[in-house]
Each structure stands twice: as C-alpha cells, then as structure tokens.
Design a protein around this motif. Structure first.
Motif, PDB file in Angstrom:
ATOM      1  N   LEU A 412      38.314  30.787 -26.591  1.00 15.28           N
ATOM      2  CA  LEU A 412      38.486  29.341 -26.581  1.00 15.28           C
ATOM      3  C   LEU A 412      39.724  28.931 -25.789  1.00 15.28           C
ATOM      4  O   LEU A 412      39.739  27.888 -25.138  1.00 15.28           O
ATOM      5  CB  LEU A 412      38.591  28.815 -28.015  1.00 15.28           C
ATOM      6  N   ILE A 413      40.759  29.761 -25.825  1.00 11.19           N
ATOM      7  CA  ILE A 413      42.001  29.425 -25.131  1.00 11.19           C
ATOM      8  C   ILE A 413      41.763  29.338 -23.627  1.00 11.19           C
ATOM      9  O   ILE A 413      42.247  28.433 -22.943  1.00 11.19           O
ATOM     10  CB  ILE A 413      43.093  30.476 -25.428  1.00 11.19           C
ATOM     11  N   TYR A 414      40.988  30.267 -23.103  1.00  7.28           N
ATOM     12  CA  TYR A 414      40.818  30.365 -21.651  1.00  7.28           C
ATOM     13  C   TYR A 414      39.521  29.740 -21.158  1.00  7.28           C
ATOM     14  O   TYR A 414      39.305  29.645 -19.956  1.00  7.28           O
ATOM     15  CB  TYR A 414      40.895  31.832 -21.228  1.00  7.28           C
ATOM     16  N   HIS A 451      44.388  17.563 -33.475  1.00  6.08           N
ATOM     17  CA  HIS A 451      43.497  17.056 -32.427  1.00  6.08           C
ATOM     18  C   HIS A 451      43.965  17.407 -31.017  1.00  6.08           C
ATOM     19  O   HIS A 451      43.639  16.703 -30.059  1.00  6.08           O
ATOM     20  CB  HIS A 451      43.314  15.532 -32.537  1.00  6.08           C
ATOM     21  N   HIS A 452      44.696  18.492 -30.901  1.00  7.26           N
ATOM     22  CA  HIS A 452      45.154  18.917 -29.570  1.00  7.26           C
ATOM     23  C   HIS A 452      45.486  20.398 -29.633  1.00  7.26           C
ATOM     24  O   HIS A 452      46.228  20.835 -30.515  1.00  7.26           O
ATOM     25  CB  HIS A 452      46.383  18.122 -29.142  1.00  7.26           C
ATOM     26  N   LEU A 453      44.926  21.151 -28.715  1.00 10.44           N
ATOM     27  CA  LEU A 453      45.208  22.586 -28.667  1.00 10.44           C
ATOM     28  C   LEU A 453      46.324  22.851 -27.659  1.00 10.44           C
ATOM     29  O   LEU A 453      46.217  22.479 -26.489  1.00 10.44           O
ATOM     30  CB  LEU A 453      43.939  23.362 -28.277  1.00 10.44           C
ATOM     31  N   HIS A 454      47.387  23.476 -28.130  1.00  6.18           N
ATOM     32  CA  HIS A 454      48.495  23.887 -27.269  1.00  6.18           C
ATOM     33  C   HIS A 454      48.650  25.391 -27.407  1.00  6.18           C
ATOM     34  O   HIS A 454      48.694  25.930 -28.510  1.00  6.18           O
ATOM     35  CB  HIS A 454      49.808  23.201 -27.680  1.00  6.18           C
ATOM     36  N   TYR A 455      48.741  26.063 -26.261  1.00  6.26           N
ATOM     37  CA  TYR A 455      48.910  27.517 -26.300  1.00  6.26           C
ATOM     38  C   TYR A 455      49.733  27.918 -25.081  1.00  6.26           C
ATOM     39  O   TYR A 455      49.426  27.541 -23.948  1.00  6.26           O
ATOM     40  CB  TYR A 455      47.547  28.211 -26.266  1.00  6.26           C
ATOM     41  N   SER A 473      46.621  23.385 -22.453  1.00  6.79           N
ATOM     42  CA  SER A 473      46.574  22.157 -23.242  1.00  6.79           C
ATOM     43  C   SER A 473      45.166  21.595 -23.200  1.00  6.79           C
ATOM     44  O   SER A 473      44.611  21.359 -22.124  1.00  6.79           O
ATOM     45  CB  SER A 473      47.572  21.132 -22.695  1.00  6.79           C
ATOM     46  N   LYS A 474      44.581  21.375 -24.379  1.00  3.85           N
ATOM     47  CA  LYS A 474      43.219  20.844 -24.467  1.00  3.85           C
ATOM     48  C   LYS A 474      43.194  19.731 -25.506  1.00  3.85           C
ATOM     49  O   LYS A 474      43.373  19.976 -26.695  1.00  3.85           O
ATOM     50  CB  LYS A 474      42.231  21.937 -24.862  1.00  3.85           C
ATOM     51  N   PRO A 475      42.948  18.503 -25.072  1.00  6.57           N
ATOM     52  CA  PRO A 475      42.912  17.396 -26.034  1.00  6.57           C
ATOM     53  C   PRO A 475      41.629  17.385 -26.846  1.00  6.57           C
ATOM     54  O   PRO A 475      40.565  17.791 -26.377  1.00  6.57           O
ATOM     55  CB  PRO A 475      43.023  16.161 -25.141  1.00  6.57           C
ATOM     56  N   GLY A 476      41.720  16.916 -28.085  1.00 13.46           N
ATOM     57  CA  GLY A 476      40.577  16.704 -28.956  1.00 13.46           C
ATOM     58  C   GLY A 476      40.356  15.212 -29.106  1.00 13.46           C
ATOM     59  O   GLY A 476      40.659  14.465 -28.178  1.00 13.46           O
TER      60      GLY A 476
END
Length: 806
Positions: A412-414, A451-455, A473-476
């Motif tokens: 999911l990260i990549y 509601h936001h993925l940060h890695y 960074s992936k917004p939800g």
C-alpha cells in the motif's frame, strides 16, 4: 497460447468446477485464484468484438491472476489470437492498450512477446517524424534487432542521466502490430527526466504523450516531459514538476489524461487540440512554426480545474439520470437489499447491508476526530466473508474501490493508487502490515484515523551514494475492509468494527437453500441504476451530513460506556447514521450550510443493523456467546457428581455444531466468562461458569433517545430542521413549492420568466445541473421561489443563452 479457445463456450468450459450459477447472459463459476466455495467469477460474452469473453471475480481477484491460474494470457481470449500483448480492463471490458497497462506506473511494465509485421529502424522513424537522424542519435536512440526484426531502442534516463528503463519501438504504425514493448523488468517513468535542469530553468513544462512529441519539442528548444501513454501518470510523478508552470497537451478524446496529471499538478493549464491536429509532432510534420504557434496556444490554454468541474458536472448529470429511480426511491436501502438477495445472498442480510453502509461511508466529509466505518469481516473458513464482500462490491463502480490481493505488507505504501474517498480492500488481513511498532502498520493506522497516510523512507542518491529522505503522502479519507479468521493487532482492532459472519445452523441452512434455488433460477444481475447511484455519490464527495441529535445520543451512550474505545465506537456510529441519511438524501433536508440533516429514522435503521455488532465490538459478548455461557450456567446448576459439560453436551443443548461450540467456548474462556476444569491435554473439555457476563450494553433504544430529544421517529420526520433554512438536495424543488408566479428573477436570467419556462419546456424539460450535487428538475418551480441563490440563477442564464434559438 491455446488454440482450443475459439468461442465463449470454449472459455467457459475451462472452469468445470461445481457449483456454477446462471447470471444474466453469463455464468458465475468457481474462481481458481482464491479459496472459493461459492461461485464468484462472473464470465460473460465480451462486449468488445476483439475478445471472446469477459470475466470479473467478485471477491476482487485480478483478471491477470485468473488467467495465470489457468495458464493463459490475454492472447488466449482474443479472437484468432492476433496478438499476445496483454490487455487491461476498461469498465469491465478487456481491451488492448497501445502503450501497456494502466498500472505500469506502479507495477512491472514488461509485456509478453508480440507479433510484428515489418519492424522499424531509426532512419525510417526519423523520416516519418521529419527529424534529423543525428538529432535522435544525440538523444541516445539507436537501432536494435528484436526477435529477428528491426526495432528502435528508446532509453529512459533518470535526472542524473543514468539509464533507468528502455522502451522498444517495434512498428511505425498501429496497423503493423504492437508498436511498443518495455524491456523486461523495467518500470515506467516520465520521458525526459535528464532534461529537468533545463526545464526548471525555463520555469515551465509541457506534458505530452509519448516520446516523439518530446523529440519535436526538444528540437525546437521547448521544455517538455513525456508520459509513456495517456493512461500512465501516477500522482507521485508530481514531484518532478513541482514549482513549475505546467501545461498539458490534450489529444483528441484524452480528457482523462489531463485529469490524471491534474491530481499531481492542481494549477495546470491544458492545450486543446486544434482541428486537424492530433499532436505537436503532427503539427511539425505539417510545417507549422512550432514555437510561435505553441505560444498562441498557451495563451488560450484553459484551467485544468475548470475541465475537472465540467467533467464532474457532466458526469453528475449522466449519473443522476441513470440513477434517478434509486435516488428518488422512498428508501434506496430497500432496493439495495433486494439486489443483494437477487445476487444469491441467502439468510440474514444484515452483514451485507452493514458492509454496504461501511463502503458508502467513504464519501462523507471527515472533520478531525471523525472516522469512517472500517470493517473487519471475521469468521471461520468458508463462512462467507469474501462472498459477502464480493456481493457488495458488485454494486459499486470500479472507481469506488481499490483491491490489494496477497502481497508484501508494504504494498500500500508504494502503490500509486488514489485512496481519496475510496474503499481499500485487503482480501486477506495477513497482507496488512503487522506489529504494534511497525512503521508501515503505524502509517496505515494513521490513514484509518487521521485520513492521511504519511510514510518516510530513505532512498540512496544514485550520484553521491548518500541516503536521502523521501516522504510518501496519500490523502484520504479511506475506508478499509478486510477479512480474517481471527482478531488483528490490538491498535488496529480499535479502529475497526468487527462484523462476525455467522456459521450458525440457521444461516448455513438458508445459504444452502439459496444455492439450490440459484441452480434452477439463476442469479439476478443488479440494476445498473444502483451502480450509477454510487457513481453519482462518488462524484459528489465529500458530502456533508449533520446529525442534530449527536449530543443526546452521546449522553445516552456515556451512561453505558464499558470500554475506553467508546469514543471511536461513537465516531463510527455517527458515520453510519450520516451514511444512512446520505443514501436517503432525496428524502432528507438541507440546512443553510448545505448539510444533509439526518433523522431519527436513520438512527433506527442503523441500530437495527449494528446493535449486535456494537455489543460484540465493545464487550465481546455476542448473543451466541451469551447463549453458550447461559447454557453452561444452567447445566452446571443441575450437574451431578462426576458429570461433565463438554462440547458435545453443549452442541446438543443449543442445537448447533461441535466446531461452533468449541470456537465460542474458546473465546468465552479467554474473556473469563467460562473456565475449563479439565487441565489434562487431549481430554474433552469440562466447562464451568467463570466471571459474570457483562450487562447487555447495546445502543440506546429509539424511545429513550426520543425522550431525550423530544423528537419523533417517523421516516418523514425532519424534526424542526425547517428552522435552519433547509431545502431538498435533489431535486431542488419539491411539492411544497408555491404555484408559479412571474417572480423577481427576470433581470438575473436575462429573459422574462415566462419565456424562460417556454424555452425550457421546448428543450424537453431537461435536468439543469446547477452545481456539483445540485440539480434543477423543474425550472418553473425553481423560478417561482424568491430565495434562489444568485449563482444558480447565473447558471440558468448561461443555460438559456446556450439553448436560445435551438
């Protein structure tokens, strides 16, 4: 390649396993990819004449995985096997993209060998593009023999000039066969990254499709980057064009390409194609003065955001028309229920309806602290977890969800997929990152709650060898749905509602009865209006909903709170109520802030569906476990000396299977409500009562809540919402609108109101789309209102001017 597949029946016969069910003009068969016990692979004759059959796994398995499981490639389902380039999926229809699969940006982009006719060499290509051979050579382009035929090698360089990928040009035109192939193992990237220093110095960039347009631009000194195909521009590529003035060349019927780049460059402008010109290379071949001509086009370039708004509005209007009978139904949830039953779902419908509400919660506007309804479908193997999820996903458009099959926990990260207002389906919970201290697991938990993925990852600089930091960074917001036979990590479980899929004798009996009926009656395909309904809502996201009795509900729940996770459970409950109101939005009111107003009827629906799930989630004391513990207490009270209470005894007492008793007893022992007096290994259990069961702390009943709020619970109730300046969302007008009058709007719309009404009727009384999510179905009633927003009148004025004289 198989020569035995010549007809749809040939392809269908490759799946002989039983059971199989008739479904519309196709069949539901056993999927060969996952552990399928009920038919979930839908095979139909292909709409695309180039293909023999189309197929889709309702549990989420990819088409490529299905083919691989049968030792097939896309060539095997193409008529006459004309090409062995893999196809892709476009709205469920297989197709053969010129430049490879849409997921080349995130996955491997190699494709199988193809049939080529004559090939192409550098000299021929240079002549066709009217460019000097030496210029192309200076770009690293060279001749190469591929599979015994002449081809052209096109290197893709990184920013530091190192070769990162190679694409081979195999033919000059599409009529000669497949034109492109990636070198095995290479990944797609923008073409021209080695020229970024030049581009940044210019301060602007032109994004084009394909390499030859880049060659033409570079020949004239125009700063350009190329996408390997119109379906390939993932959001992470935005880092290459950050801080630049971005223009995108839009080829005919390629609005999707502009919208794809727009996600990574929100302020871009796009150049529409002049009549008779496909791309900038073609303009060069026709002898245009490219630099000055392009400057003129740039001056006329339009905003990408305007294109997005226009595309959204047009999509909303189409979707509204297609979904109208669902939107305007007295209760769309009843139609959903009928559709799920028609798809072959037997027994208690609550799990499927809860799942439907959960996936729809992706569309809500999320304030900080709010949470959509993430769901874990849990139960023993073959209990129907994936079957339940699969039936719900059939009712969603492809744009609504993203499926991740078994793979690396960091996939999911990549993965470059957009997650905003989407359902994220992990078909197996084992693919989720595990461990409380795992950074990837922490990133996913943040996505679910914040509601936001940060890695943050470290990457090695190819020039210096030093490690640098890169942030993913992936917004939800994003709704997670997964399945498992057991609980997950403690921190993750607090963010999930656990939906136990029953394996009771009654449920199994109902499922068997349904399966038997499917053999004779077949599956009823879902009404397309239900899918259009979800697409309509998807286009309107984020959608604002208000629950006016939140304070009273919170006070009632606080009196029975039994666990510290009550705040998260409450947040999810509010989301379920909002989602129910959202689904019924045509029957609900809007306040002055544009929020849909939920009613107590929406709460009543939610409570009926999730009360048992809430008890399980908060205390673990499901009704099945309560029955088990109460049976042990009852049997223990009359136990004789030497008597035992074992699994067999309880199975007879409760009329269920031994395996179910064993599983429930194990959970009851873990929670302390039962003890096993038999301590010897391999001996039958001997159960006795343990700690007292917690009191039943379900959700407040409607009468209690009504007493607190002073409101009634009827479906039509709007409980004083009219005092907030409300109006209906769709349609804008309703039966309470006063009779038509001339009204005060003649100057605003530029016509006498009577003439405007006549023009509207002459056009067939169409839906006028006023803004995202707001449609006018009756212009006469709209213009009779004194309080129509000025922007809506301006939209009507523009519509009248456009249709004047038609």
């Amino acid at each position: 390649m198989s020569d035995s597949i010549r007809t749809y029946e040939d392809f269908l016969n490759l799946f002989p396993e039983r059971p199989r069910n008739k479904a519309g003009d196709g069949w539901l068969v056993i999927c060969p990819v996952h552990n399928d016990h009920t038919p979930s692979l839908w095979i139909t004759p292909a709409d695309n004449p180039d293909f023999i059959a189309d197929f889709k796994c309702q549990a989420g398995c990819s088409r490529e995985a299905v083919l691989e499981a049968k030792n097939l490639t896309w060539a095997d389902v193409r008529r006459n096997g004309r090409s062995s380039i893999r196809g892709d999926s476009n709205n469920g229809i297989p197709c053969q993209p010129v430049n490879g699969r849409a997921k080349q940006a995130q996955n491997r982009v190699d494709t199988p060998n193809a049939n080529y006719v004559n090939g192409v060499n550098l000299a021929t290509l240079a002549e066709a593009k009217h460019l000097p051979v030496d210029f192309l050579k200076s770009l690293g382009i060279s001749d190469l023999e591929y599979n015994g035929q002449p081809s052209v090698k096109i290197p893709y360089y990184a920013e530091d000039g190192t070769e990162r990928a190679v694409r081979f040009r195999l033919a000059l035109t599409a009529a000669e066969g497949a034109r492109f192939k990636w070198r095995k193992g290479d990944h797609a990237l923008p073409y021209g990254l080695h020229r970024l220093a030049i581009i940044r110095k210019a301060g602007w960039v032109l994004i084009v499709e394909g390499e030859s347009d880049c060659w033409t631009c570079w020949h004239y000194g125009i700063p350009a980057l190329g996408a390997p195909g119109k379906s390939v521009w993932p959001m992470p590529w935005g880092e290459y064009i950050e801080g630049l003035e971005v223009y995108v060349w839009q080829e005919p019927e390629a609005e999707d390409f502009v919208l794809r780049v727009l996600k990574s460059a929100p302020s871009l402008r796009y150049i529409t194609v002049p009549d008779g010109i496909k791309d900038i290379s073609e303009a060069h071949i026709q002898g245009f003065d490219i630099p000055s001509w392009l400057e003129g086009l740039k001056a006329k370039a339009e905003s990408g955001q305007a294109l997005k708004a226009r595309a959204t509005n047009e999509g909303l209007a189409r979707a509204y028309t297609e979904a109208r009978r669902v939107i305007e139904a007295d209760d769309p949830l009843e139609l959903v229920q009928d559709a799920i039953r028609g798809l072959g779902y037997g027994g208690d419908l609550k799990p499927a309806l809860i799942t439907y509400l959960a996936v729809t919660s992706r569309l809500l506007e999320m304030r900080p602290g709010a949470m959509p309804d993430h769901l874990l479908l849990m139960g023993p193997p073959s209990a129907g977890k994936n079957y339940t999820l699969g039936r719900v996903l059939i009712l969603l458009p492809n744009e609504a969800y993203h499926v991740i099959d078994a793979g690396s926990p960091r996939v999911l990260i990549y993965d470059a997929a957009d997650l905003q207002h989407k359902v994220l389906v992990f078909t197996e919970a084992d693919s989720l990152p595990a461990g409380e201290d795992n950074p990837a697991a922490s990133a996913i938990r943040n996505l679910l709650q914040d509601h936001h993925l940060h890695y943050v990852v470290t990457v090695r600089d190819p020039v210096t060898g030093d490690y640098t930091v890169r942030e993913v960074s992936k917004p939800g917001p994003t709704v997670l749905i997964t399945t498992s036979v057991r609980s997950l990590g403690a921190q993750l479980m607090t963010r999930l509602f656990t939906l136990a899929i029953s394996d009771s004798r009654e449920q199994i009996s109902a499922a068997l009865e349904t399966q038997a009926a499917l053999e004779t009656e077949g599956v009823k395909p879902p009404d397309g209006a239900l899918i259009a309904f979800q697409l309509y809502l998807q286009l309107r996201a984020p959608i604002k909903v208000r629950v006016p009795f939140t304070k009273e509900l919170g006070a009632a729940m606080a009196k029975m709170a039994a666990a510290p996770r009550i705040l998260r459970d409450f947040a999810r409950l509010i989301s379920l109520i909002k989602t129910t109101a959202l689904i019924r939005h045509h029957q609900r009111q809007l306040n002055a802030e544009g929020q849909i107003i939920a009613t107590l009827a929406d709460y009543e629906t939610v409570r009926d569906l999730v009360n048992e799930m809430y008890i399980d989630s908060s205390t673990g004391a499901t009704s099945d476990i309560r029955k088990l513990v109460e049976a042990v207490i009852r049997l223990d009270a009359s136990r004789t000396e030497g008597g035992q209470i074992n699994n067999t005894t309880l199975a007879k007492e409760l009329g269920t299977g031994v395996k179910q008793i064993t599983r429930r007893a194990r959970k009851a022992i873990k929670l302390g409500w039962l003890v096993n007096r038999e301590q010897r290994k391999s001996y039958p259990a001997d159960y006795a009562p343990g700690e007292p069961l917690p009191e039943v702390e379900g959700l407040p009943i409607l009468e209690e809540l009504t007493g607190l709020t002073g409101l009634t619970s009827g479906v039509s109730t709007v409980f004083e919402a009219k005092t907030e300046g409300v109006d209906r969302l769709t349609p804008l007008t309703d039966d309470d609108t006063p009779p038509f009058t001339t009204g005060p709007h003649e100057s605003a719309i530029g016509l006498p109101v009577t003439e405007a009404i006549e023009a509207w009727r002459a056009a067939g009384a169409p839906v006028i789309h006023l803004e995202p999510g707001v449609n006018c179905l009756d212009l006469e009633k709209l213009l009779s209102r004194p309080d129509v927003p000025q922007e809506h009148l301006e939209t009507v004025r523009a519509w009248l001017q456009q249709h004047k004289g038609r």
